[in-house]
Motif scaffolding. Sequence first.
Motif, short mmCIF file in Angstrom:
data_model
loop_
_atom_site.label_atom_id
_atom_site.label_comp_id
_atom_site.label_asym_id
_atom_site.label_seq_id
_atom_site.Cartn_x
_atom_site.Cartn_y
_atom_site.Cartn_z
N HIS A 14 12.96 71.20 16.02
CA HIS A 14 14.39 70.88 16.03
C HIS A 14 15.17 71.86 16.89
O HIS A 14 16.08 71.46 17.61
N ARG A 15 14.81 73.14 16.81
CA ARG A 15 15.52 74.13 17.62
C ARG A 15 15.15 74.01 19.09
O ARG A 15 15.97 74.15 19.98
N PHE A 16 13.85 73.71 19.33
CA PHE A 16 13.36 73.58 20.71
C PHE A 16 14.04 72.41 21.41
O PHE A 16 14.40 72.48 22.57
N ARG A 17 14.25 71.32 20.64
CA ARG A 17 14.76 70.07 21.18
C ARG A 17 16.18 70.22 21.74
O ARG A 17 16.62 69.44 22.56
N ARG A 18 16.90 71.25 21.22
CA ARG A 18 18.28 71.41 21.66
C ARG A 18 18.39 71.81 23.12
O ARG A 18 19.41 71.65 23.76
N ASN A 19 17.30 72.38 23.68
CA ASN A 19 17.30 72.77 25.08
C ASN A 19 16.69 71.62 25.88
O ASN A 19 15.49 71.42 25.90
N ARG A 20 17.56 70.83 26.56
CA ARG A 20 17.07 69.63 27.27
C ARG A 20 16.08 69.99 28.36
O ARG A 20 15.09 69.30 28.57
N ALA A 21 16.38 71.09 29.10
CA ALA A 21 15.50 71.49 30.21
C ALA A 21 14.10 71.79 29.67
O ALA A 21 13.10 71.45 30.30
N ALA A 22 14.05 72.43 28.50
CA ALA A 22 12.75 72.77 27.93
C ALA A 22 11.98 71.52 27.55
O ALA A 22 10.77 71.43 27.74
N VAL A 23 12.69 70.51 27.04
CA VAL A 23 12.04 69.24 26.68
C VAL A 23 11.50 68.57 27.94
O VAL A 23 10.38 68.05 27.97
N LEU A 24 12.31 68.64 29.03
CA LEU A 24 11.85 68.09 30.32
C LEU A 24 10.58 68.81 30.77
O LEU A 24 9.60 68.19 31.18
N GLY A 25 10.62 70.15 30.68
CA GLY A 25 9.45 70.94 31.06
C GLY A 25 8.23 70.54 30.25
O GLY A 25 7.12 70.39 30.78
N LEU A 26 8.44 70.33 28.96
CA LEU A 26 7.33 69.95 28.08
C LEU A 26 6.77 68.59 28.50
O LEU A 26 5.55 68.38 28.53
N ALA A 27 7.68 67.65 28.87
CA ALA A 27 7.23 66.32 29.29
C ALA A 27 6.40 66.42 30.57
O ALA A 27 5.34 65.79 30.68
N ILE A 28 6.87 67.24 31.52
CA ILE A 28 6.12 67.41 32.77
C ILE A 28 4.75 68.03 32.48
O ILE A 28 3.72 67.59 33.00
N MET A 29 4.76 69.06 31.60
CA MET A 29 3.50 69.70 31.20
C MET A 29 2.54 68.68 30.63
O MET A 29 1.34 68.67 30.96
#
Lengths: 283, 326
Positions: A14-29
Amino acid sequence: MTVQVASGVVSLWHRFRRNRAAVLGLAIMALIVLAAAFGPLLYPVDPFDMLGRPSTVPSQRFPLGTDVSGRDILAGLLHGARVSLLIGIAASLAATLVGLVVGALAGYFGGWLDAVLMRTTDFFLTIPSFVLAVLIVAIFQPSVLIITASIAVVSWPSVARLARAEFVSHQGRDYVDACRAMGMSNAEIMLRQILPNALPPVIVIASLMVATAILTESGLSFLGLGDPNIISWGYMIGVGRTVLRTAWWMSAIPGVTILITVLAINLVGEGLNEALNPRMRQR
Amino acid sequence: MSALLRVSDLTVEYDTLGGALRAVDGVSFTIAPGETVAIVGESGSGKSSIAHALLRLIPRASGRIAGGRIEFAGEDLAALPEHAMRRVRGARIGMIFQDPMMALNPVYTIGRQIAEPLLLHGSVPVRRAMDRVVELLTLVGVPAPEERIRQYPHNLSGGMRQRVMIAMALASGPRLLIADEPTTALDVTVQAQVLALVDELKARLGMAVLLITHDLAVVSEVAARVVVMYAGRKVEEGPVNEVFADPAHPYTRGLLAASDWSGDPRERLREIPGTVPALAELPEGCSFWPRCPDAEPRCRAARPAELASGARRASCVHAERIWRPS
């Protein structure tokens, strides 16, 4: 216990999800990991086979063109992803483990042990890490194992320093005294009491280290110090270097792939940092 | 009656750049089974060092027990090997700390932390551990213990946390409880509750309590005997009512006067002139003489011997006329 861990993971997400760029990075990963895992199966072309004319532009037969020896660049990219991720993750894990052990012992026990371990760490930090990695690979035979080991050898000192700082700050706290006062051994206190507290910043550093390790591996194989039996992104850039002016995409394609991968890992690391940082939790 | 704890000539040193400092200098005292003894003194008087020394918790890198014996139930703890010492800590001597927030690990639930000493010393089987934790929390007066065991330290109030600490310290049924400033970090109303709890548990479980505090009001409420520390040395010792009614050492007199609130509220607060000397710059002779209203030349000349009268002890030349050397 399992319920606790699961709920911890859920709130971390839930805390990680608040950072959109991080979610994008995770998707690319996730895409890159999928490509590395299944790409060579779905696109079964040997990256070392000379299949077409050299230096062709992308076409239907070779979606990303061929290199100077007529090898399929897409096949190289997919196989190279395996090597980059494998070396990056294995080297970071090894470096994190070594750094944690060294830092924990130095920070917890202090005294002469601290002095000896930290001066050793400083010694490694004073040598430019890439030069040291080149040296190690040049001395031994370049193989996946040696390259991984060389990257781990140059990466552990930063983890050791961070882990030491965490253990120093925790070993002086009352809860550690309280644990000792109830008769816990040093090993139990270090592993089960301090480590869970010290781990979050180390996880962040370790995740960022994967990116650095991938870059180092690319640099090594660019210089021709890669494992000759395995295709890797750095090696592909090196191959394209000679024809940079006539066939720029030959170097650009693996180059951009490295860039995107490293960027994605950094975004994930940044997101983890925010999610794991206790000061951010209350927000 | 034989003592449960007999500390003799305990000396604790810390290493500094300027050499070793004596934080505790030749201190002796005893605690009988079931007795409450308080050690009082200002910050830096060495009282917490004594508490840590008893459990051998002085950090090895910076300090050590430099001398003396710590006999507990017939064993010298100062000479015990580390692995044997681990079986004493938590099992036979429990300890509670000043700040219960700092003394609990923030990443584990309350239940898990209280279960830790139980499992460590093997006093209950694993599947019974949580039942025992609930029993302990009930014993220390934590309401709804079944819910508390799933909570984290930051979910609890200060007083509740200190009760949790006490439950942890009591988990293995120790014969001695060391309480290092147990109420300093708490609100005044909660202080009283925690003290009453310690007192009640002491009577119920028949354990002895060593209370480390700077608060004389606390001492008079719960302790039977008091040891007064100044600059690493014991200056006075005796039954609380006698010492408080008729202090033999000028420092004790100064402490009591400074904490006496019964006077005219408009009057200036009474204080002991001067400050506690740094351990590196202790004066010659009696370490209190530069601040002492009754100082004489002979106070500077030599360290005063300990004098005794009945159950009382004091290290002051002025007690000489009435007391004999111990």
